[in-house]
Write an enzyme that holds these catalytic residues in place. Structure first.
Site, PDB file in Angstrom:
ATOM      1  N   SER A  91       0.836  -1.196   0.000  1.00  0.00           N
ATOM      2  CA  SER A  91       0.000   0.000   0.000  1.00  0.00           C
ATOM      3  C   SER A  91       0.874   1.251   0.000  1.00  0.00           C
ATOM      4  O   SER A  91       1.744   1.392  -0.842  1.00  0.00           O
ATOM      5  CB  SER A  91      -0.964  -0.040   1.196  1.00  0.00           C
ATOM      6  OG  SER A  91      -1.993   0.917   1.056  1.00  0.00           O
ATOM      7  N   ASP A 139      -9.216  -5.543  -5.381  1.00  0.00           N
ATOM      8  CA  ASP A 139      -8.805  -4.522  -4.411  1.00  0.00           C
ATOM      9  C   ASP A 139      -9.763  -3.331  -4.478  1.00  0.00           C
ATOM     10  O   ASP A 139      -9.826  -2.647  -5.505  1.00  0.00           O
ATOM     11  CB  ASP A 139      -7.376  -4.070  -4.711  1.00  0.00           C
ATOM     12  CG  ASP A 139      -6.779  -3.213  -3.601  1.00  0.00           C
ATOM     13  OD1 ASP A 139      -7.546  -2.576  -2.862  1.00  0.00           O
ATOM     14  OD2 ASP A 139      -5.546  -3.181  -3.485  1.00  0.00           O
ATOM     15  N   HIS A 172      -7.515  -5.762  -0.818  1.00  0.00           N
ATOM     16  CA  HIS A 172      -6.352  -4.982  -0.387  1.00  0.00           C
ATOM     17  C   HIS A 172      -5.655  -5.765   0.714  1.00  0.00           C
ATOM     18  O   HIS A 172      -5.723  -5.424   1.898  1.00  0.00           O
ATOM     19  CB  HIS A 172      -6.820  -3.604   0.099  1.00  0.00           C
ATOM     20  CG  HIS A 172      -5.711  -2.594   0.183  1.00  0.00           C
ATOM     21  ND1 HIS A 172      -4.997  -2.175  -0.925  1.00  0.00           N
ATOM     22  CD2 HIS A 172      -5.182  -1.920   1.242  1.00  0.00           C
ATOM     23  CE1 HIS A 172      -4.085  -1.288  -0.551  1.00  0.00           C
ATOM     24  NE2 HIS A 172      -4.177  -1.120   0.757  1.00  0.00           N
TER      25      HIS A 172
END
Length: 242
Positions: A91, A139, A172
């Site tokens: 991320s 995601d 994610h």
């Protein structure tokens, strides 16, 4: 590097080869505009989901990159050369990892970017540095097209060794297949060096300590450099006898 610093640490620890040491830095707790200004672990403030340079706090991002560079410097002081150091992140951490690798003055062993993005306007000095770009096809936070865009952007910069993987059904997060792919990637970029007796005898005491520590060998009872040499020689001899 995850946003919290521990991200995928447990699986990554299992993934790493015995000779690989791993460092998991932790992001500072700061207000995040995208999170309604609520404080949380983050490498920089992010204002929107368009993931452009204007959507992030550039000063904070650069401070995080500088911090990663300082961690690299610490490893190099321990005797680890740049070509044996890889940087990766998840991320926001992946964004910082990419920028740290792209801006480091020497080529590193490789760069791992997971579920992240790299905005346009960056440059790549070391075209042969390996990259691994992983992204979940489901995601909801950083849509998969940003993984594809990151891969294309790195290729357009001139990256010649790039692995892109997209994982069906993964959000994610991470998955077992991604960890298997990462293990294969790390084994490729950080192969175990085959040390000779001459290599061992030429090592400084600091290098000998790192050599043995990276192989989980307890050296607390050793006093003389000759003892470190003898232990290291016995280790490489036992491997050659296998």
């Amino acid at each position: 590097m995850g946003d919290t610093g521990d991200g995928w640490a447990p699986a990554a620890s299992q993934m790493a080869a015995p000779h690989v040491s791993m460092v998991f830095p932790t992001a500072k707790t700061i207000p995040v505009t995208l999170n309604m200004g609520m404080p949380g672990p983050a490498w920089f403030d992010i204002k929107g989901l368009n993931f452009s340079a204007d959507s992030i706090d550039g000063t904070q991002a650069q401070e995080s990159v500088d911090y990663v560079h300082s961690l690299i410097a610490e490893q190099r002081k321990k005797g680890i050369p740049a070509e044996r150091i890889a940087v990766g992140g998840f991320s926001m951490g992946g964004n910082v990892a990419a920028k740290a690798c792209l801006s480091y003055p020497e080529p590193l062993a490789g760069c791992i970017t997971l579920s992240t993005w790299v905005e346009p306007g960056l440059s790549l000095s070391h075209r042969n540095m390996p990259f691994f770009v992983g992204h979940g096809a489901a995601d909801p936070m950083v849509p998969p097209q940003f993984g594809k865009m990151t891969s294309k952007l790195l290729q357009d910069m001139g990256a010649t060794d790039l692995t892109y993987r997209e994982y069906p059904g993964m959000g994610h997060s991470a998955c077992d297949q991604e960890f298997r792919d990462l293990k294969q990637f790390m084994e490729k970029i950080l192969p175990e060096k085959q040390f000779t007796e001459a290599d061992i005898r030429q090592m400084s005491l600091r290098e000998l300590k790192h050599f043995l520590a990276s192989r989980k060998i307890n050296t607390r009872t050793l006093l003389e450099k000759s003892e470190f040499i003898d232990l290291a020689l016995s280790l490489i001899k036992s491997k050659s006898d296998l």
